[in-house]
Design a protein around this motif. Structure first.
Motif, PDB file in Angstrom:
ATOM      1  N   ALA A 172      42.045  36.806  27.626  1.00 46.14           N
ATOM      2  CA  ALA A 172      42.115  35.916  28.499  1.00 46.14           C
ATOM      3  C   ALA A 172      43.077  35.529  29.097  1.00 46.14           C
ATOM      4  CB  ALA A 172      41.719  34.394  27.833  1.00 46.14           C
ATOM      5  N   ARG A 173      44.338  35.717  28.531  1.00 44.06           N
ATOM      6  CA  ARG A 173      45.602  35.432  29.391  1.00 44.06           C
ATOM      7  C   ARG A 173      45.776  36.643  30.610  1.00 44.06           C
ATOM      8  NH1 ARG A 173      51.629  36.692  26.939  1.00 44.06           N
ATOM      9  NH2 ARG A 173      52.953  36.446  29.026  1.00 44.06           N
ATOM     10  N   TYR A 174      45.480  37.965  30.306  1.00 49.58           N
ATOM     11  CA  TYR A 174      45.586  38.781  31.475  1.00 49.58           C
ATOM     12  C   TYR A 174      44.330  39.056  32.219  1.00 49.58           C
ATOM     13  CZ  TYR A 174      50.050  39.721  29.395  1.00 49.58           C
ATOM     14  OH  TYR A 174      51.335  39.642  28.877  1.00 49.58           O
ATOM     15  N   SER A 175      43.270  38.413  31.665  1.00 48.37           N
ATOM     16  CA  SER A 175      42.060  38.452  32.403  1.00 48.37           C
ATOM     17  C   SER A 175      42.441  37.424  33.702  1.00 48.37           C
ATOM     18  CB  SER A 175      40.886  37.950  31.957  1.00 48.37           C
ATOM     19  OG  SER A 175      40.387  38.986  30.939  1.00 48.37           O
ATOM     20  N   LEU A 176      42.972  36.443  33.396  1.00 47.14           N
ATOM     21  CA  LEU A 176      43.408  35.371  34.554  1.00 47.14           C
ATOM     22  C   LEU A 176      44.183  36.367  35.578  1.00 47.14           C
ATOM     23  CD1 LEU A 176      43.549  32.671  35.766  1.00 47.14           C
ATOM     24  CD2 LEU A 176      45.268  31.954  34.286  1.00 47.14           C
ATOM     25  N   ALA A 177      45.542  36.891  34.911  1.00 46.65           N
ATOM     26  CA  ALA A 177      46.198  37.671  35.878  1.00 46.65           C
ATOM     27  C   ALA A 177      45.657  38.516  37.062  1.00 46.65           C
ATOM     28  CB  ALA A 177      47.603  38.277  35.061  1.00 46.65           C
ATOM     29  N   THR A 178      44.538  39.298  36.384  1.00 48.50           N
ATOM     30  CA  THR A 178      43.975  40.247  36.913  1.00 48.50           C
ATOM     31  C   THR A 178      42.989  39.550  37.776  1.00 48.50           C
ATOM     32  OG1 THR A 178      43.827  42.007  35.186  1.00 48.50           O
ATOM     33  CG2 THR A 178      42.043  42.235  36.721  1.00 48.50           C
ATOM     34  N   ALA A 179      42.303  38.245  37.517  1.00 51.15           N
ATOM     35  CA  ALA A 179      41.590  37.682  38.596  1.00 51.15           C
ATOM     36  C   ALA A 179      42.246  37.317  39.895  1.00 51.15           C
ATOM     37  CB  ALA A 179      40.699  36.741  37.729  1.00 51.15           C
ATOM     38  N   ARG A 180      43.614  36.774  39.632  1.00 54.04           N
ATOM     39  CA  ARG A 180      44.388  36.380  40.598  1.00 54.04           C
ATOM     40  C   ARG A 180      44.585  37.617  41.488  1.00 54.04           C
ATOM     41  NH1 ARG A 180      47.703  31.736  37.114  1.00 54.04           N
ATOM     42  NH2 ARG A 180      46.297  29.987  37.623  1.00 54.04           N
ATOM     43  N   ALA A 181      45.056  38.679  40.843  1.00 53.65           N
ATOM     44  CA  ALA A 181      45.308  39.784  41.836  1.00 53.65           C
ATOM     45  C   ALA A 181      44.197  40.246  42.735  1.00 53.65           C
ATOM     46  CB  ALA A 181      45.872  41.065  40.831  1.00 53.65           C
ATOM     47  N   LEU A 182      43.071  40.172  41.955  1.00 47.27           N
ATOM     48  CA  LEU A 182      41.711  40.531  42.754  1.00 47.27           C
ATOM     49  C   LEU A 182      41.465  39.230  43.804  1.00 47.27           C
ATOM     50  CD1 LEU A 182      39.205  41.752  40.083  1.00 47.27           C
ATOM     51  CD2 LEU A 182      40.677  43.117  41.765  1.00 47.27           C
ATOM     52  N   LEU A 183      41.825  38.165  43.629  1.00 48.13           N
ATOM     53  CA  LEU A 183      41.532  37.248  44.518  1.00 48.13           C
ATOM     54  C   LEU A 183      42.544  37.318  45.747  1.00 48.13           C
ATOM     55  CD1 LEU A 183      40.389  34.600  45.569  1.00 48.13           C
ATOM     56  CD2 LEU A 183      41.869  33.180  44.143  1.00 48.13           C
ATOM     57  N   LEU A 184      43.829  37.674  45.351  1.00 48.78           N
ATOM     58  CA  LEU A 184      44.805  38.081  46.526  1.00 48.78           C
ATOM     59  C   LEU A 184      44.292  39.014  47.442  1.00 48.78           C
ATOM     60  CD1 LEU A 184      48.433  37.780  44.909  1.00 48.78           C
ATOM     61  CD2 LEU A 184      47.340  36.161  46.756  1.00 48.78           C
ATOM     62  N   ALA A 185      43.772  40.302  46.694  1.00 42.10           N
ATOM     63  CA  ALA A 185      43.363  41.233  47.638  1.00 42.10           C
ATOM     64  C   ALA A 185      42.051  40.888  48.483  1.00 42.10           C
ATOM     65  CB  ALA A 185      43.009  42.388  46.502  1.00 42.10           C
ATOM     66  N   GLN A 196      36.797  31.866  54.892  1.00 44.58           N
ATOM     67  CA  GLN A 196      37.308  31.861  56.519  1.00 44.58           C
ATOM     68  C   GLN A 196      38.762  32.505  56.386  1.00 44.58           C
ATOM     69  OE1 GLN A 196      35.597  31.176  59.310  1.00 44.58           O
ATOM     70  NE2 GLN A 196      33.970  31.229  57.967  1.00 44.58           N
ATOM     71  N   LYS A 197      39.580  32.022  55.563  1.00 41.56           N
ATOM     72  CA  LYS A 197      40.821  32.386  55.576  1.00 41.56           C
ATOM     73  C   LYS A 197      40.826  34.096  55.387  1.00 41.56           C
ATOM     74  CE  LYS A 197      43.279  28.396  53.607  1.00 41.56           C
ATOM     75  NZ  LYS A 197      44.063  28.008  52.560  1.00 41.56           N
ATOM     76  N   ALA A 198      39.833  34.606  54.731  1.00 44.73           N
ATOM     77  CA  ALA A 198      39.700  35.935  54.089  1.00 44.73           C
ATOM     78  C   ALA A 198      39.460  36.618  55.405  1.00 44.73           C
ATOM     79  CB  ALA A 198      38.880  36.275  53.080  1.00 44.73           C
ATOM     80  N   LEU A 199      38.402  36.211  56.126  1.00 42.31           N
ATOM     81  CA  LEU A 199      37.823  36.729  57.411  1.00 42.31           C
ATOM     82  C   LEU A 199      38.999  36.745  58.392  1.00 42.31           C
ATOM     83  CD1 LEU A 199      34.440  35.117  57.750  1.00 42.31           C
ATOM     84  CD2 LEU A 199      34.796  37.418  56.904  1.00 42.31           C
ATOM     85  N   ALA A 200      39.956  36.072  58.453  1.00 42.35           N
ATOM     86  CA  ALA A 200      41.018  36.083  59.543  1.00 42.35           C
ATOM     87  C   ALA A 200      42.146  36.985  59.025  1.00 42.35           C
ATOM     88  CB  ALA A 200      41.434  34.553  59.633  1.00 42.35           C
ATOM     89  N   ALA A 201      42.218  37.280  57.577  1.00 40.69           N
ATOM     90  CA  ALA A 201      43.406  37.918  57.258  1.00 40.69           C
ATOM     91  C   ALA A 201      42.911  39.596  56.791  1.00 40.69           C
ATOM     92  CB  ALA A 201      44.022  37.222  56.120  1.00 40.69           C
ATOM     93  N   ARG A 202      41.615  39.907  56.614  1.00 43.33           N
ATOM     94  CA  ARG A 202      41.539  41.141  56.039  1.00 43.33           C
ATOM     95  C   ARG A 202      41.673  42.183  57.284  1.00 43.33           C
ATOM     96  NH1 ARG A 202      38.267  41.153  50.949  1.00 43.33           N
ATOM     97  NH2 ARG A 202      37.990  43.250  51.682  1.00 43.33           N
ATOM     98  N   PRO A 203      42.341  43.314  56.890  1.00 45.32           N
ATOM     99  CA  PRO A 203      42.514  44.303  57.700  1.00 45.32           C
ATOM    100  C   PRO A 203      41.428  45.032  58.155  1.00 45.32           C
ATOM    101  CG  PRO A 203      43.514  44.951  55.802  1.00 45.32           C
ATOM    102  CD  PRO A 203      42.941  43.580  55.695  1.00 45.32           C
ATOM    103  N   GLU A 204      40.166  45.069  57.078  1.00 46.54           N
ATOM    104  CA  GLU A 204      38.926  45.948  57.514  1.00 46.54           C
ATOM    105  C   GLU A 204      38.112  45.451  58.707  1.00 46.54           C
ATOM    106  OE1 GLU A 204      39.392  45.636  53.001  1.00 46.54           O
ATOM    107  OE2 GLU A 204      39.978  44.477  54.491  1.00 46.54           O
ATOM    108  N   LEU A 205      38.462  43.944  58.815  1.00 44.16           N
ATOM    109  CA  LEU A 205      37.696  43.452  60.124  1.00 44.16           C
ATOM    110  C   LEU A 205      38.466  43.657  61.198  1.00 44.16           C
ATOM    111  CD1 LEU A 205      36.248  40.024  58.935  1.00 44.16           C
ATOM    112  CD2 LEU A 205      34.966  41.984  59.526  1.00 44.16           C
TER     113      LEU A 205
END
Length: 465
Positions: free
Chosen positions: A447-460, A286-295
Motif C-alpha cells: 500500500a505504501r509504495y503503491s501510493l508512491a507509484t500512483a503519484r509518479a503516474l499522476l505526475l506523468a 485541463q492542466k494535463a491538456l495544457a502541459a502534455r508534450p504529446e499534444l
C-alpha cells in the motif's frame, strides 16, 4: 513493476517489521558519474555498502538512457533537415574545371556562356588532328519565385523539427516515469525482504519453543514436524523475496540506463504529495491538456502538414529563377577566351500525369490522420489522469486500512504466542496468527509504495517531471 509487487504479496508469510522495529541504517551517498562506470552505488546492508537514490537514478537516466539519447539524435537530425530544406532559397554557386584531349577532323565546343565554334583541318585522316580543350567556369543560380513550393517546404521542415523536440520531451517524461515506477517497485521489494526475514526469525523462535515443549512431553511430535515445515517455508520465501528484490534492481538498471550489477540498495524514498492531486478531474484534465508534450507535438505536426499542403499546391504554378556565369575556355592555357552570361528561366510543368493533384490529396489525408490522432490523445490523457488520480485515492485509503489490519494482526500474534507459551494455545493457532501478521505486514508495504507509484503516474499524466 506491478508484477513484482503482486508476486511479493502472493506469499502471505512475508510480513513487514513489526511496529516499533528499527529500520537498517543506510549510507545515502548518491551515485555520481564516476561511480556509474562500475554500476550504481549500494548501501551498508549490502557487501559493498552502496546505495542508489531516486535522484541519482533519474540523473543517470537523463544522461545515459539510450532511448533519450536516440530521441536527442532524432531532434538533431530534424533540425539538420530543416537547414537542408532552406538551402534552395539561397544562391547556388558551382565552380567547374574540365580538360579533354580530342581527336577528329572537326571539334565543336561550347564554353559556358559562349557561342559554338568549329575547329578543323584537312589532314590525311579525320583522326589525325588532336586538340587539348581547357575550360574553367563559375555559375550561380537564384530562385526568385515558385508559388511557395520551397518556402512552405522549409516551413514544414522547421515545424517538423519543433515537433520532434516535443517528442523528445515525451520520451524524457516516459523515462522518468519508468525510473520512478521501477525505483518504488525495488523499494517495496526491499521491505518485503525485511518482512520475509522477520517471518523466518519468528518461525525459528517458535521452533525453539516447540522443541522445548516436545522434549518435556507437553506437545506432540507432530507439532515439531509442522513447525519445522513452517521454518523451511519461511526460508524459501526469504530466498524468493531476495530474488525479487535483485530482479527489481535489474529492471531499475535498465530503466535508468545503468550498466552494472545489483550489488546496491535503494534508499527509503517516496513520491511527495502533489498539491493538486485531490482537485476535480476536469481541472486536472485541463492542466494535463495544457502541459502534455504529446499534444504540442501533434499541433506542430499539423502546422507542418498544412505547410506541406501549401507547398504541394504551389506546383500548379511556374518557377522563376535567375542565373549567371563566367568562364574561360581554349585550346591552350595561355589562349583562354573569357565568356560571361546572365539569364532568367521560367519553368512550368503543364502536365505531369496528375502528380501535383495526387500529392495534394496525400498531404490532406495525412492532415486528417493527425487530427484524428490528436483527438485520440485527448481521450488517452483524460483516461490517464483519471486512472492515476483514482489510484492515488485508493492507495491513500488502503494505507489506513492496512495499518489497522497490521496493528490487529500484531496483537493477534502476541496473544497467540502468549497462549502457546503457557501451553493453552495450539501450534495451528500460532501458525495462523503468524500467517495473518505476515500478510498484513506485506499489505502495508504494498500500500505504501503503491501510493508512491500512483503519484509518479499522476505526475506523468499531468505532464510534469
Amino acid at each position: 513493476g506491478t508484477v513484482a509487487l503482486v508476486q511479493g504479496a502472493a506469499f502471505a508469510q512475508s510480513p513487514a517489521p513489526r511496529a516499533g522495529a528499527g529500520q537498517p541504517t543506510v549510507d545515502t551517498t548518491p551515485v555520481t558519474p564516476a561511480t556509474q562506470a562500475s554500476g550504481p552505488m549500494p548501501d551498508k546492508t549490502t557487501p559493498s555498502g552502496r546505495v542508489l537514490s531516486l535522484a541519482a537514478a533519474e540523473k543517470a537516466a537523463l544522461e545515459a538512457q539510450p532511448l533519450l539519447r536516440a530521441a536527442r539524435a532524432q531532434t538533431a537530425s530534424a533540425e539538420a533537415a530543416a537547414d537542408a530544406a532552406r538551402s534552395p532559397l539561397l544562391p547556388q554557386v558551382v565552380g567547374s574545371a574540365t580538360y579533354s584531349h580530342d581527336w577528329g577532323a572537326f571539334r565543336t565546343s561550347t564554353s559556358i556562356g559562349g557561342t559554338p565554334t568549329t575547329t578543323g583541318s584537312t589532314g590525311s585522316s579525320p583522326l589525325s588532328n588532336q586538340f587539348n580543350i581547357w575550360s574553367f567556369g563559375l555559375t550561380a543560380t537564384q530562385l526568385i519565385y515558385d508559388f511557395g513550393q520551397t518556402t512552405e517546404r522549409y516551413g514544414a521542415a522547421k515545424d517538423t523539427a519543433e515537433a520532434q523536440l516535443f517528442e523528445e520531451r515525451v520520451t524524457r517524461l516516459q523515462i522518468l516515469a519508468n525510473v520512478r515506477q521501477a525505483y518504488f517497485n525495488a523499494r517495496a521489494n526491499k521491505d518485503l525482504v525485511d518482512v520475509a526475514q522477520e517471518t523466518l526469525d519468528d518461525q525459528q523462535k517458535h521452533l525453539k519453543q516447540v522443541e522445548a515443549f516436545v522434549q518435556v512431553g507437553t506437545q506432540p511430535e507432530i507439532a515439531l514436524a509442522q513447525q519445522k515445515a513452517a521454518v523451511a517455508t519461511a526460508r524459501v520465501q526469504l530466498i524468493s523475496a531476495q530474488n525479487s528484490y535483485d530482479t527489481s534492481k535489474a529492471q531499475l538498471n535498465q530503466a535508468a540506463g545503468l550498466v552494472g550489477g545489483t550489488e546496491y540498495d535503494v534508499v527509503d524514498e517516496e513520491e511527495a504529495h502533489i498539491d493538486d492531486e485531490d482537485e476535480p478531474l476536469e481541472t486536472l484534465v485541463q492542466k494535463a491538456l495544457a502541459a502534455r508534450p504529446e499534444l504540442a507535438n501533434l499541433f506542430k505536426q499539423q502546422d507542418a502538414q498544412q505547410a506541406t499542403i501549401r507547398s504541394a499546391k504551389g506546383a500548379y504554378g511556374p518557377t522563376l529563377a535567375a542565373s549567371g556565369g563566367a568562364s574561360e575556355a581554349g585550346l591552350t592555357l595561355d589562349t583562354l577566351t573569357p565568356n560571361i552570361n546572365v539569364g532568367v528561366s521560367l519553368t512550368w510543368p503543364l502536365f505531369q500525369g496528375g502528380l501535383t493533384k495526387a500529392t495534394v490529396r496525400q498531404a490532406e489525408a495525412n492532415l486528417s490522420n493527425i487530427d484524428a490522432q490528436r483527438d485520440l490523445v485527448d481521450l488517452q490523457i483524460q483516461l490517464g489522469v483519471n486512472t492515476a488520480q483514482l489510484a492515488v485515492r485508493a492507495a491513500k485509503a488502503t494505507i489506513g486500512a492496512s495499518n489497522d489490519a497490521l496493528v490487529s494482526a500484531a496483537e493477534q500474534l502476541r496473544l497467540a504466542e502468549q497462549r502457546y507459551a503457557t501451553n493453552v494455545g495450539s501450534i495451528i493457532e500460532l501458525d495462523d496468527a503468524q500467517v495473518a501478521y505476515t500478510s498484513a505486514a506485506a499489505q502495508v508495504v504494498i500500500a505504501r509504495y503503491s501510493l508512491a507509484t500512483a503519484r509518479a503516474l499522476l505526475l506523468a499524466a499531468l505532464g510534469r517531471t
